[in-house]
Design a protein around this motif. Structure first.
Motif: not given
Length: 67
Positions: A24-25, A45, A47, A30
């Protein structure tokens, strides 16, 4: 990666389906947004929960490729 003929859309030579997996992240959404819509939002930001589907048609060697 799956490559198969797709006769339902006129002019599309092949369809390529991609699946991005990862921690994740790290920027999977993107990366897809940047490639499909030429848009990058560094301050986003949110999710992605579940699945996100995007389609884009590219031209390669005179053939249409749907990603």
């Amino acid at each position: 990666m799956s490559v198969s003929p797709y006769p339902f859309e006129e002019g599309v030579a092949i369809t390529v389906k991609l699946l991005l997996l990862g921690e994740s992240s790290v920027g999977k959404t993107s990366l897809v947004n940047r490639y499909t819509s030429h848009n990058f939002e560094p301050a986003n930001n949110l999710l992605t929960i579940g699945i996100e589907v995007r389609k884009i048609i590219k031209h390669l060697s005179g053939r249409k490729i749907r990603l």
